[in-house]
Write a protein that holds these residues in place. Sequence first.
Motif, PDB file in Angstrom:
ATOM      1  N   SER A 204       0.788  -1.229   0.000  1.00  0.00           N
ATOM      2  CA  SER A 204       0.000   0.000   0.000  1.00  0.00           C
ATOM      3  C   SER A 204       0.820   1.280   0.000  1.00  0.00           C
ATOM      4  O   SER A 204       0.286   2.355  -0.284  1.00  0.00           O
ATOM      5  N   SER A 205       2.103   1.209   0.325  1.00  0.00           N
ATOM      6  CA  SER A 205       2.906   2.435   0.406  1.00  0.00           C
ATOM      7  C   SER A 205       4.229   2.313  -0.341  1.00  0.00           C
ATOM      8  O   SER A 205       5.221   2.928   0.025  1.00  0.00           O
ATOM      9  N   ASP A 432       5.327  16.949  -0.124  1.00  0.00           N
ATOM     10  CA  ASP A 432       5.628  15.515  -0.178  1.00  0.00           C
ATOM     11  C   ASP A 432       6.318  15.156  -1.487  1.00  0.00           C
ATOM     12  O   ASP A 432       7.287  14.384  -1.501  1.00  0.00           O
ATOM     13  N   GLU A 437       8.443  11.960  -0.956  1.00  0.00           N
ATOM     14  CA  GLU A 437       7.716  11.181   0.038  1.00  0.00           C
ATOM     15  C   GLU A 437       6.402  10.662  -0.536  1.00  0.00           C
ATOM     16  O   GLU A 437       5.436  10.432   0.182  1.00  0.00           O
ATOM     17  N   ASN A 441      -0.166   5.218  -3.648  1.00  0.00           N
ATOM     18  CA  ASN A 441      -1.461   5.587  -3.077  1.00  0.00           C
ATOM     19  C   ASN A 441      -1.467   6.991  -2.471  1.00  0.00           C
ATOM     20  O   ASN A 441      -2.465   7.402  -1.875  1.00  0.00           O
ATOM     21  N   TRP A 442      -0.367   7.683  -2.628  1.00  0.00           N
ATOM     22  CA  TRP A 442      -0.225   9.003  -2.002  1.00  0.00           C
ATOM     23  C   TRP A 442      -1.315   9.977  -2.452  1.00  0.00           C
ATOM     24  O   TRP A 442      -1.971  10.623  -1.637  1.00  0.00           O
ATOM     25  N   ARG A 445      -4.939   8.642  -1.286  1.00  0.00           N
ATOM     26  CA  ARG A 445      -5.179   8.207   0.090  1.00  0.00           C
ATOM     27  C   ARG A 445      -4.587   9.130   1.144  1.00  0.00           C
ATOM     28  O   ARG A 445      -5.218   9.398   2.179  1.00  0.00           O
ATOM     29  N   ASP A 446      -3.406   9.643   0.907  1.00  0.00           N
ATOM     30  CA  ASP A 446      -2.653  10.310   1.964  1.00  0.00           C
ATOM     31  C   ASP A 446      -2.784  11.825   2.003  1.00  0.00           C
ATOM     32  O   ASP A 446      -2.365  12.450   2.969  1.00  0.00           O
ATOM     33  N   ILE A 447      -3.321  12.423   0.949  1.00  0.00           N
ATOM     34  CA  ILE A 447      -3.489  13.866   0.954  1.00  0.00           C
ATOM     35  C   ILE A 447      -4.917  14.207   0.528  1.00  0.00           C
ATOM     36  O   ILE A 447      -5.597  13.405  -0.113  1.00  0.00           O
TER      37      ILE A 447
END
Length: 597
Positions: A204-205, A432, A437, A441-442, A445-447
């Motif tokens: 996933s990362s 990022d 970074e 999935n950034w 999912r992450d932002i």
Amino acid sequence: MLSKVLIANRGEIATRIIRTCAEAGIPSVAVHSQADANALHVRLADEAVLLGAASATDSYLAIDKIIEAAATTGAQAVHPGYGFLAENAEFAKAVEDAGLIFIGPPSSAINVMGSKIAAREIAAQAEVPQVPGSPSTIASAADVIAFGDEHGYPVAIKATYGGGGRGMRMVASAADAESAFASAKQESAAAFGRDDVYLERYLSSARHVEVQVFADKHGNAVWIGDRDCSVQRRHQKLIEEAPAPGLSADLRRAMGEASVRLAKAVGYVGAGTVEFLVEADQDRFYFLEMNTRIQVEHPVTEMTLGLDLVAEQLAVAAGEPLSITESGATPRGHAIEVRVNAEDTRGALFMPSPGPISTVAAPTRAGVRWDGGYESGDEVQPYYDSLVGKLIVWAPTRERALDRLAFALDELVIDGVPTTVPAARAIIAHKDFRNVEMHTNWLERDIDFASMLAPLEEPADADADAEEVLPRNEVWVGDRRYVIPFFTPAGPAAATPTAEPAAPRRVAGSGTRKKRGGSGAAASGEIKSPMQGTVAQIDVEVGATVEAGQVLMVLEAMKMQNPIRAAIAGVVESLAVKVGEVVPSGAALATVTAGGE
């Protein structure tokens, strides 16, 4: 040198190949559909052959017609570009059987690497690291659950024959297995003509890093650099760069050597790309797949190494040895590519937006390159992918390349259709991305990517102080609810569809409001298309009882499938379309009556 080359493709990659052929003094033949009769690649080629109707099945995927076009024009070789038939072993074999040169690997290599199961077997033999996966195709959702119980979640269901994220579904838990399995098989069948799927443990990362390989007919094989393609939306790449930033020299070399071992194991010839999932902080990489063609993102490798990879393809196909004699050449500086697609990025929804382009004007500053498939006055057709062109920049360092790209994006002018340029601006400005970074999935999912882009317009409201909100037409596309303008006898309340979160909420200025002294109305349940597209599948019948969020049908627009879901629970009162029908944005699709009344 080849005597004449037929390009079995369209758009940006076809124009790219035609221009390289011209530089090499090689006559080119374009093929096209009726919709592309006046397309740029047709205008640039020395000759052009009409294949058939707008549908790709009748034109760019019609193997017999393409072989016949090569024979009638006297073409010696066929270049497949990327997409369409580029990784179709049957097509490569047909070209070979016709006595023509296929500008790519032999059909046997495409056949092996085209099956993800077979590719994993070859990778294991070549000692290329892999994530855990199923040993063969799977037959049911029960196989997904069993794999998840053994290896843990999330699990990725993937098309056995295909790529580009088509036919791929992520399964977060056993509860998601049934629906994910069904939709993965459905999309795989629609995209690749086969519904075989298999499983892999989902990282996933991880970052997505690929290695460019090249091999000739004399037994030489080299790797010539790597690229990072981690910024993705729905498994489709948006931004690519070379070299992949932040990797150790040992990791780069290990991936490169593994890629060459894999290429040699399948008897590879020509340009190919081996894709990996990378955990850079742990210096670990895992084989993902091999693309047996030139990649969309090949220009960033060209910019950092001073090469023309298409020219190298032509030379290798003609029987010449590689001009690149050693692996692992040190890249010069840094290059970044942005894919510019005809899509509306408002609300981070990336809605396909075909149509006429009034102006295309690319920046001309130093270190900037524009690879385009359209010129001013051309039209982006709804039948094919949405790529308008690629903006590529080079600079001595990554930091300077990012700064140059920001200027180039501001200077790029494309009028007539919305594009993904606003998304690219937001991505390269994010800390990022600047700090490397990001991962696959950034973005999703992450932002909070939607907040970085322009919101969808709320409907105009002539009476903002009114309290009661009249119902509006609603439709689910994927995991988003769209609010479609509600047409009253007095006319539409707005000209632009809007999107809201799944839970109903009152937003100032949203919706069609009741005029003072007026009366309310029951929801019509009419579902309208939020985009122009083709009805690929209908999953319900008139009279069927449906739940809120249930898939009613699937629209395909610019090679992307978009499930249309019911906004409310009820009964399907009517279906206004049929499979294969092309519908414009705002067209009525179906009516669902709440509670079956």
